[in-house]
Design an enzyme around this catalytic site. Sequence first.
Site, PDB file in Angstrom:
ATOM      1  N   ARG A 169      46.570  29.331  50.089  1.00 29.47           N
ATOM      2  CA  ARG A 169      45.142  29.282  50.752  1.00 29.47           C
ATOM      3  C   ARG A 169      44.998  28.992  52.217  1.00 29.47           C
ATOM      4  O   ARG A 169      44.064  29.402  52.785  1.00 29.47           O
ATOM      5  CB  ARG A 169      44.222  28.770  49.616  1.00 29.47           C
ATOM      6  CG  ARG A 169      43.922  29.208  48.481  1.00 29.47           C
ATOM      7  CD  ARG A 169      43.209  30.586  48.644  1.00 29.47           C
ATOM      8  NE  ARG A 169      42.985  31.404  47.309  1.00 29.47           N
ATOM      9  CZ  ARG A 169      43.936  32.520  47.037  1.00 29.47           C
ATOM     10  NH1 ARG A 169      44.951  32.906  48.058  1.00 29.47           N
ATOM     11  NH2 ARG A 169      43.716  33.233  46.022  1.00 29.47           N
TER      12      ARG A 169
ATOM     13  N   HIS B 189      43.152  46.353  43.603  1.00 27.72           N
ATOM     14  CA  HIS B 189      43.540  47.334  42.628  1.00 27.72           C
ATOM     15  C   HIS B 189      43.414  46.461  40.982  1.00 27.72           C
ATOM     16  O   HIS B 189      43.311  45.374  41.177  1.00 27.72           O
ATOM     17  CB  HIS B 189      45.026  47.506  42.893  1.00 27.72           C
ATOM     18  CG  HIS B 189      45.646  46.117  42.987  1.00 27.72           C
ATOM     19  ND1 HIS B 189      46.196  45.430  41.696  1.00 27.72           N
ATOM     20  CD2 HIS B 189      46.100  45.410  43.932  1.00 27.72           C
ATOM     21  CE1 HIS B 189      47.012  44.672  42.278  1.00 27.72           C
ATOM     22  NE2 HIS B 189      46.800  44.193  43.329  1.00 27.72           N
TER      23      HIS B 189
ATOM     24  N   GLU C 211      49.773  44.406  50.519  1.00 21.88           N
ATOM     25  CA  GLU C 211      49.423  43.075  50.088  1.00 21.88           C
ATOM     26  C   GLU C 211      50.278  42.213  51.092  1.00 21.88           C
ATOM     27  O   GLU C 211      50.911  42.677  51.843  1.00 21.88           O
ATOM     28  CB  GLU C 211      49.913  42.784  48.402  1.00 21.88           C
ATOM     29  CG  GLU C 211      49.884  41.319  48.063  1.00 21.88           C
ATOM     30  CD  GLU C 211      48.462  40.604  48.021  1.00 21.88           C
ATOM     31  OE1 GLU C 211      48.037  40.257  49.390  1.00 21.88           O
ATOM     32  OE2 GLU C 211      48.073  40.302  47.085  1.00 21.88           O
TER      33      GLU C 211
END
Length: 323
Positions: free
Chosen positions: A156, A13, A128
């Site tokens: 990560r 987005h 998300e």
Amino acid sequence: MEDQIIELILLRHGQSTLNSKNLFCGWIDPPLTDIGIEQAKSAAREIKKHLSTISKPSVSFCSRLTRTKETLLTILKELDALNNNSVEETSENVIIEKQNPLTFKNVPANPSIDKTGYKFYSSWRLNERHYGSWQGQNKKKVLSIVGDKEYMQVRRDYEGRPPDVNLDKEMEHKKNVHDDVTFGDVTEEYEFKEPNRCEKYQMEYQFGHVALPISESLSDVLTRMTPLLEDFIIPNIIESENKTGMIIAHGSSIRAMLMKLLGLDAEEIKGVNIPNGMPMIVKLSYQKIPHKNKYNIKFVDRYYLDPELAAKKAEQVKNEGRT
């Protein structure tokens, strides 16, 4: 039988009002900024050039969060304008589900226009990643508190998960909402809150039970996203008119999708950063499995429509909170 090809247009987005403040957003539901709207329009121009003779993708999908829906609607409107077409009415269909076994069904969110115009589909499974108690927090502030090693491990690492959210404090809620759940009084100030789940996801709760997260790793996102991708999204794109689908999602849900489609492992995905508003093309070949409503899917190719700018912006995403 020769393999056939489908094409996915993947897009994170446009910039949201929390992205612009360098905050962890997660399931908080802010709108796009003016920059985010312009990013969506720019993405539409790139998509128009790529599609060539096709006016728009046959089918589109987004998450249940406002920023992906706004991005999708902006792109569709811009594509109509770029093709000199009258702006086509759109109708949202919420993908709801039942367990045991897991089945998906789409229900029109605006049934009055469901039989006309362009249909798109939205699901919480494309949301998300839930950033737990980090939601609404400034990234630099979190980094200063937990240190670089833990910060990057949560951001990560495949199994990195932030602390659980405290729904009493960090979600807008009412008393006696769903299943007679009663929350205590909230007196502590908290500027950015996740929407009340029983209101935001009312359609999902009405149809069946959904177990919504209070914190997620990328591994968790992959687990909840995969059934939707395999059993709903891919078949709908295969069965569509021009076999082209557009998916507007989020950094983590797109990373999880790439893991699944490209066969990336936990180490390889660490180096993948998804910038806002940069269209990515993923091409897949498929063969139908005999006597089943399922398909064998193989990865063919993937690339950004503007690879140089995407690489530059991906590096900025990688360093968020650290610069």
